[in-house]
Design an enzyme around this catalytic site. Structure first.
Site, PDB file in Angstrom:
ATOM      1  N   CYS A  66      54.255  34.258  34.367  1.00  0.00           N
ATOM      2  CA  CYS A  66      55.359  35.015  34.990  1.00  0.00           C
ATOM      3  C   CYS A  66      56.647  34.203  35.061  1.00  0.00           C
ATOM      4  O   CYS A  66      57.725  34.774  35.220  1.00  0.00           O
ATOM      5  CB  CYS A  66      54.949  35.471  36.382  1.00  0.00           C
ATOM      6  SG  CYS A  66      53.599  36.655  36.327  1.00  0.00           S
ATOM      7  N   HIS A 114      61.622  37.678  39.216  1.00  0.00           N
ATOM      8  CA  HIS A 114      60.460  38.214  38.502  1.00  0.00           C
ATOM      9  C   HIS A 114      59.907  39.357  39.343  1.00  0.00           C
ATOM     10  O   HIS A 114      59.760  39.221  40.564  1.00  0.00           O
ATOM     11  CB  HIS A 114      59.420  37.109  38.326  1.00  0.00           C
ATOM     12  CG  HIS A 114      58.054  37.627  38.024  1.00  0.00           C
ATOM     13  ND1 HIS A 114      57.810  38.483  36.970  1.00  0.00           N
ATOM     14  CD2 HIS A 114      56.851  37.444  38.651  1.00  0.00           C
ATOM     15  CE1 HIS A 114      56.525  38.792  36.955  1.00  0.00           C
ATOM     16  NE2 HIS A 114      55.933  38.184  37.957  1.00  0.00           N
ATOM     17  N   ASN A 126      54.276  44.888  37.208  1.00  0.00           N
ATOM     18  CA  ASN A 126      54.550  43.482  36.885  1.00  0.00           C
ATOM     19  C   ASN A 126      54.324  43.290  35.376  1.00  0.00           C
ATOM     20  O   ASN A 126      53.198  43.407  34.898  1.00  0.00           O
ATOM     21  CB  ASN A 126      53.584  42.617  37.715  1.00  0.00           C
ATOM     22  CG  ASN A 126      53.739  41.127  37.448  1.00  0.00           C
ATOM     23  OD1 ASN A 126      54.300  40.721  36.437  1.00  0.00           O
ATOM     24  ND2 ASN A 126      53.210  40.326  38.355  1.00  0.00           N
TER      25      ASN A 126
HETATM   26  O1  UT7 Z   1      53.297  37.261  39.306  1.00  0.00           O
HETATM   27  C1  UT7 Z   1      52.425  37.089  40.379  1.00  0.00           C
HETATM   28  C2  UT7 Z   1      51.512  38.274  40.406  1.00  0.00           C
HETATM   29  N1  UT7 Z   1      50.792  38.499  41.612  1.00  0.00           N
HETATM   30  C3  UT7 Z   1      51.315  38.956  42.748  1.00  0.00           C
HETATM   31  O2  UT7 Z   1      52.487  39.110  42.939  1.00  0.00           O
HETATM   32  C4  UT7 Z   1      50.356  39.328  43.820  1.00  0.00           C
HETATM   33  C5  UT7 Z   1      50.657  38.774  45.171  1.00  0.00           C
HETATM   34  N2  UT7 Z   1      49.687  39.348  46.106  1.00  0.00           N
HETATM   35  C6  UT7 Z   1      49.855  40.557  46.652  1.00  0.00           C
HETATM   36  O3  UT7 Z   1      50.874  41.183  46.502  1.00  0.00           O
HETATM   37  C7  UT7 Z   1      48.732  41.098  47.502  1.00  0.00           C
HETATM   38  O4  UT7 Z   1      47.829  40.070  47.809  1.00  0.00           O
HETATM   39  C8  UT7 Z   1      47.991  42.268  46.805  1.00  0.00           C
HETATM   40  C9  UT7 Z   1      48.923  43.472  46.640  1.00  0.00           C
HETATM   41  C10 UT7 Z   1      47.464  41.869  45.445  1.00  0.00           C
HETATM   42  C11 UT7 Z   1      46.828  42.700  47.665  1.00  0.00           C
HETATM   43  O5  UT7 Z   1      47.250  42.983  48.974  1.00  0.00           O
HETATM   44  P1  UT7 Z   1      46.486  42.345  50.219  1.00  0.00           P
HETATM   45  O6  UT7 Z   1      47.125  42.891  51.425  1.00  0.00           O
HETATM   46  O7  UT7 Z   1      46.473  40.849  50.062  1.00  0.00           O
HETATM   47  O8  UT7 Z   1      45.050  42.979  50.059  1.00  0.00           O
HETATM   48  P2  UT7 Z   1      43.632  42.250  49.980  1.00  0.00           P
HETATM   49  O9  UT7 Z   1      43.443  41.611  48.643  1.00  0.00           O
HETATM   50  O10 UT7 Z   1      43.409  41.394  51.175  1.00  0.00           O
HETATM   51  O11 UT7 Z   1      42.689  43.485  50.062  1.00  0.00           O
HETATM   52  C12 UT7 Z   1      42.717  44.367  51.218  1.00  0.00           C
HETATM   53  C13 UT7 Z   1      41.785  45.509  50.909  1.00  0.00           C
HETATM   54  C14 UT7 Z   1      40.412  45.041  50.427  1.00  0.00           C
HETATM   55  O12 UT7 Z   1      39.445  45.907  50.957  1.00  0.00           O
HETATM   56  P3  UT7 Z   1      38.592  45.464  52.246  1.00  0.00           P
HETATM   57  O13 UT7 Z   1      37.882  44.205  51.836  1.00  0.00           O
HETATM   58  O14 UT7 Z   1      39.589  45.233  53.334  1.00  0.00           O
HETATM   59  O15 UT7 Z   1      37.691  46.637  52.464  1.00  0.00           O
HETATM   60  C15 UT7 Z   1      40.506  45.248  48.920  1.00  0.00           C
HETATM   61  O16 UT7 Z   1      39.230  45.460  48.346  1.00  0.00           O
HETATM   62  O17 UT7 Z   1      42.324  46.331  49.872  1.00  0.00           O
HETATM   63  C16 UT7 Z   1      41.329  46.511  48.858  1.00  0.00           C
HETATM   64  N3  UT7 Z   1      41.992  46.711  47.585  1.00  0.00           N
HETATM   65  C17 UT7 Z   1      42.383  47.906  47.149  1.00  0.00           C
HETATM   66  N4  UT7 Z   1      42.275  49.138  47.686  1.00  0.00           N
HETATM   67  C18 UT7 Z   1      42.804  50.162  46.989  1.00  0.00           C
HETATM   68  C19 UT7 Z   1      42.311  45.781  46.645  1.00  0.00           C
HETATM   69  N5  UT7 Z   1      42.922  46.385  45.593  1.00  0.00           N
HETATM   70  C20 UT7 Z   1      42.972  47.700  45.883  1.00  0.00           C
HETATM   71  C21 UT7 Z   1      43.480  48.822  45.202  1.00  0.00           C
HETATM   72  N6  UT7 Z   1      43.378  50.019  45.801  1.00  0.00           N
HETATM   73  N7  UT7 Z   1      44.084  48.725  44.015  1.00  0.00           N
END
Ligand code: UT7
Length: 330
Positions: free
Chosen positions: A113, A257, A287
């Site tokens: 990225c 980015h 992204n």
């Molecule tokens: O260039 C760099 C690229 N990467 C990024 O910019 C990502 C940076 N990170 C983020 O923006 C966030 O961490 C995410 C958007 C990826 C995830 O958000 P989060 O608030 O950190 O969620 P999490 O990973 O802690 O997951 C929360 C819940 C989980 O369920 P449980 O365990 O609470 O039941 C996940 O399984 O959300 C669930 N989850 C989803 N639910 C619906 C994860 N992905 C999804 C999805 N749809 N696509």
């Protein structure tokens, strides 16, 4: 002093739009979750016959046209990508050949990225030293083919899209152009965002076993990425401002980015600026890794958000971790 000036710009995305509603049919996710966590509403995915070099060539053709140049005027190609058509050689040679360029230097740069900011820095150094006069710099990615569209991989599947952006860089004859670039890395986070296989770590470097173990799909520790990104973005933007003695008030636009809208909003809060100063088009494209900054620059320019003599700041953060910034006087 010689420095690189942007004289041409263009971008291209595949026609096929994949909405959050489309993804709801493939995995347990929702428009509400995706919008709230990332700001993404839709992204573009390639069809069967299109690869990263095809998108790169489309964006490059537009950039060349906007500069009023022909492919034979270019004397170096730098292709920023982590999704080149083949494992080797890099896709830059396909661009050189298909556009009908002379037998100039052409290479790929793999900094995920942060790739485009790294590539801009390399291009600027070549122009500053006088080694090259006219460089085609491209960021292009086809991420959709590496993603698994099921519930187990939903965290990654909803975030990424395909696209390309390109710049023509030439020698500046006034005080405009790339003022400075600032590059950083911290490899202890290698496994927080990576695609482990294929690679020379494995013997053989690609096998059914690696696929059965799921090592051919990308993995992300989203929380760790988020935590580091919201610190590194402001840090590296400030570094560019301080280095050039530019105040935030004198910046027309920060183009980060496009990782995640929530990251950009957190960066704006931490820097005490409004979101009107931070460009965002992630709702349309997701992204697109190394392509996101040149696509955003190309759209922001077309929208008239900056003009000649304006200061703009580019900033990137991603896998590695790597991060970087560039200060540009347009
Ligand atoms: O260039 C760099 C690229 N990467 C990024 O910019 C990502 C940076 N990170 C983020 O923006 C966030 O961490 C995410 C958007 C990826 C995830 O958000 P989060 O608030 O950190 O969620 P999490 O990973 O802690 O997951 C929360 C819940 C989980 O369920 P449980 O365990 O609470 O039941 C996940 O399984 O959300 C669930 N989850 C989803 N639910 C619906 C994860 N992905 C999804 C999805 N749809 N696509």
């Amino acid at each position: 002093m010689r420095r690189a000036k942007i004289t041409g710009i263009g971008h291209s995305v595949p026609d096929r739009v994949v909405t959050n509603a489309d993804l709801e049919k493939l995995m347990d996710t929702s428009d509400e979750w995706i919008t709230e966590r990332s700001g993404i509403k839709e992204r573009h995915h390639v069809d069967e016959s299109t690869s990263a070099s095809d998108l790169a060539i489309e964006a490059s053709t537009i950039a060349l046209d906007s500069a009023g140049m022909n492919p034979e005027d270019v004397d170096l190609v730098i292709f920023c990508t982590i999704s080149s058509d083949y494992f080797f050689p890099g896709g830059a040679v396909q661009i050189q050949e298909k556009l009908g360029m002379k037998n100039i230097g052409a290479f790929d740069l793999r900094a995920a990225c942060s790739g485009f900011v790294y590539g801009l820095s390399v291009a600027d150094q070549f122009i500053r030293t006088g080694a090259h006069d006219t460089i085609l710099l491209i960021g292009a990615e086809v991420q959709s083919v590496a993603l698994e569209f099921d519930t187990d991989h939903r965290d990654m599947a909803v975030l990424f899209g395909d696209g390309a952006g390109a710049l023509i860089l030439q020698t500046s004859d006034d005080d405009s152009g790339v003022l400075s670039t600032h590059l950083h890395s911290d490899g202890k986070h290698l496994q927080d965002l990576w695609l482990p296989a294929p690679g020379s770590k494995y013997k053989p470097f690609m096998s059914k076993k690696l696929i059965d173990e799921g090592l051919h799909t990308p993995y992300m520790n989203g929380r760790e990425v988020y935590k580091n990104a919201v610190t590194r973005f402001p840090e590296v933007i400030h570094e560019a401002l301080t280095h050039n003695g530019i105040a935030l008030e004198d910046v027309a636009l920060v183009i980060p980015h496009q990782a995640n809208l929530r990251i950009s909003q957190a960066v704006a809060r931490r820097m005490g600026i409004g979101m009107d100063k931070i460009y965002s088009n992630i709702h349309k494209y997701g992204n697109t890794t190394a392509a996101s900054i040149p696509i955003a620059m190309s759209e922001a320019f077309a929208e008239g958000l900056f003009k000649s003599s304006d200061n703009i700041i580019l900033a990137a953060f991603g896998a590695g971790f790597t991060w970087g910034s560039a200060a540009i006087r347009w």
